[in-house]
Write an enzyme that holds these catalytic residues in place. Structure first.
Site, mmCIF file in Angstrom:
data_model
loop_
_atom_site.group_PDB
_atom_site.id
_atom_site.type_symbol
_atom_site.label_atom_id
_atom_site.label_comp_id
_atom_site.label_asym_id
_atom_site.label_seq_id
_atom_site.Cartn_x
_atom_site.Cartn_y
_atom_site.Cartn_z
ATOM 1 N N HIS A 105 -89.275 33.669 55.405
ATOM 2 C CA HIS A 105 -89.813 32.068 55.216
ATOM 3 C C HIS A 105 -88.704 32.093 54.123
ATOM 4 C CE1 HIS A 105 -91.336 28.240 53.864
ATOM 5 N NE2 HIS A 105 -91.966 28.198 55.464
ATOM 6 N N ASP A 165 -96.184 30.851 62.427
ATOM 7 C CA ASP A 165 -95.093 30.620 63.887
ATOM 8 C C ASP A 165 -96.439 31.678 64.205
ATOM 9 O OD1 ASP A 165 -94.587 28.220 63.489
ATOM 10 O OD2 ASP A 165 -92.716 28.708 62.672
#
Ligand code: ACO
Length: 375
Positions: free
Chosen positions: A256, A311
């Site tokens: 990320h 996710d």
């Protein structure tokens, strides 16, 4: 100033979402996301993100009935969705449907009220659109379960054709809350960039859906689901990860731009939710694979600042909720549309056309050679 990927560039001042990386906290309009996930509903969160405060009882009822009224998109959109070939990707059908919602509407009024009204229409219709396409490609008629008590319940019901359990509807509600907003991510930026030209809300959301599709952004929740399916057994995690990394591939559901020193703060809620659903179903296979992946891939990648992201567990939760793998992605949009709308409205308060620049590094002054002399 040149910052590849616009990393660290501040696009606007905001009161919508604060990510406190140091303390691993996310706040929507000042409220701790963990508490919102535990105690509020998606509808309340939508009101909060759009209006900047929690709704009163009658305000919440009003929003819920507006959402109910807007479930069915205009007729031409229904036809469009049904005309899509079964091989179409659900996210592409949703993107086209949202774009087509603009047809025939007078878009000249760009006031915040008019744009929010459009945003609400889009958010209200998205669950029906995604579910109607998924059912159509399976040869089934669309459903419009009017008795559904929440956006989350409506969506699951319309998709699966039967009323979900209270536990399942609440799990979807929590997913919609968690996914609703996450500061200036690529799709929110795209929405804002489009809105800054004074294009309408349909244009901004259509573009944001296009951005979300990419595997480096929302598309990772489909790739993560496929990965978990391919691995199939927690005992295969190590060899699978080693093989991928040896081939120089990225592990979906990891990494990320913001979380480089530790995992995504939303992970804790999602991990617990995935475990609860696994226990309810008596099927721990998928959550075990995700947990083993989290442990093993983190050990391999943390040195590069790569940790698990939402996710990974979203893929597990959606699987337990019975979503087809490629529906994971439009489900993200069903939720994140709320954040996009909030950002568009906020940016427009002090709108300035977004128009960055670039540094030219090519040649100048080349001599034009006529085609016949170029060989
Ligand atoms: N698996 C393996 N290695 C990774 C991963 C991953 N998932 N993510 C980053 N890395 C490595 C990179 O290869 C790079 O290694 P190197 O220095 O040896 O070349 C290093 O970590 C730094 O990566 P960057 O690309 O600089 O990180 P960036 O901040 O640009 O990327 C991104 C973030 C795009 C999310 C990336 O981590 C990725 O591709 N992840 C996989 C897709 C994914 O899960 N996306 C969802 C993001 S969250 C969301 O949108 C909901």
């Amino acid at each position: 100033m040149y910052s590849p990927g616009l990393e660290g560039v501040v696009v606007k001042e905001t009161r919508i979402c604060h990510i406190d990386v140091e303390n691993s906290k996310i706040y929507y309009r000042g409220y701790d996301l963990e508490e919102l996930a535990a105690r509020s509903t998606f509808e309340e969160v939508a009101f909060l993100l759009w209006r900047g405060r929690l709704p009163g009882r009658s305000e919440l009822e009003e929003l819920k009935s507006e959402l109910r009224r807007g479930r069915r998109p205009p007729k031409h959109v229904e036809y469009l969705v049904r005309a899509a070939p079964p091989s179409a990707e659900p996210i592409d059908v949703l993107r086209t449907a949202v774009s087509a919602m603009a047809w025939g509407e007078d878009l000249s009024d760009k006031s915040p009220e008019a744009e929010l009204r459009r945003g609400l229409k889009i958010a209200a219709a998205m669950p029906y659109v995604v579910a109607a396409f998924d059912r159509a490609r399976r040869g089934l008629e669309p459903l419009d379960p009017a008795e559904a008590e929440s956006h989350a319940e409506y969506y699951l019901w319309a998709l699966r054709g039967e009323r979900p359990s209270g536990r399942e509807a609440r799990a979807m509600d929590v997913m919609l809350i968690i996914y609703a907003e996450h500061s200036m991510n690529n799709s929110a930026f795209t929405a804002v960039a489009v809105a800054s030209t004074l294009a309408d809300m349909y244009a901004a959301v259509t573009a944001a859906i296009a951005s979300l599709k990419g595997p480096l952004h929302g598309g990772a929740n489909v790739d993560a689901a496929r990965m978990i399916e391919e691995i199939g057994d927690a005992r295969r995690v190590e060899s699978w990860v080693d093989e991928q990394l040896a081939k120089g591939r990225r592990i979906p559901g990891f990494g990320h731009r913001i979380y480089k020193k530790g995992p995504d703060p939303r992970l804790k809620v999602l991990r617990e939710l995935a475990k609860e659903l696994a226990a309810e179903r008596g099927d721990f296979r998928w959550v075990e694979i995700a947990e083993r992946l989290e442990e093993y891939a983190t050990a391999k990648l943390a040195a590069k600042g790569v940790y698990a992201n939402t996710d990974l567990y979203a893929a597990v939760i959606f699987r337990y909720l019975g979503l087809p793998v490629d529906v994971n992605l439009p489900t993200f949009a069903v939720s994140r549309v709320v954040g996009w709308i909030a950002h568009v409205l906020e940016y427009r308060q002090a709108n300035r056309l977004i128009r960055p620049t670039e540094r030219y590094v090519g040649p100048v002054g080349l001599k034009y050679i006529p085609l016949e002399e170029r060989g």
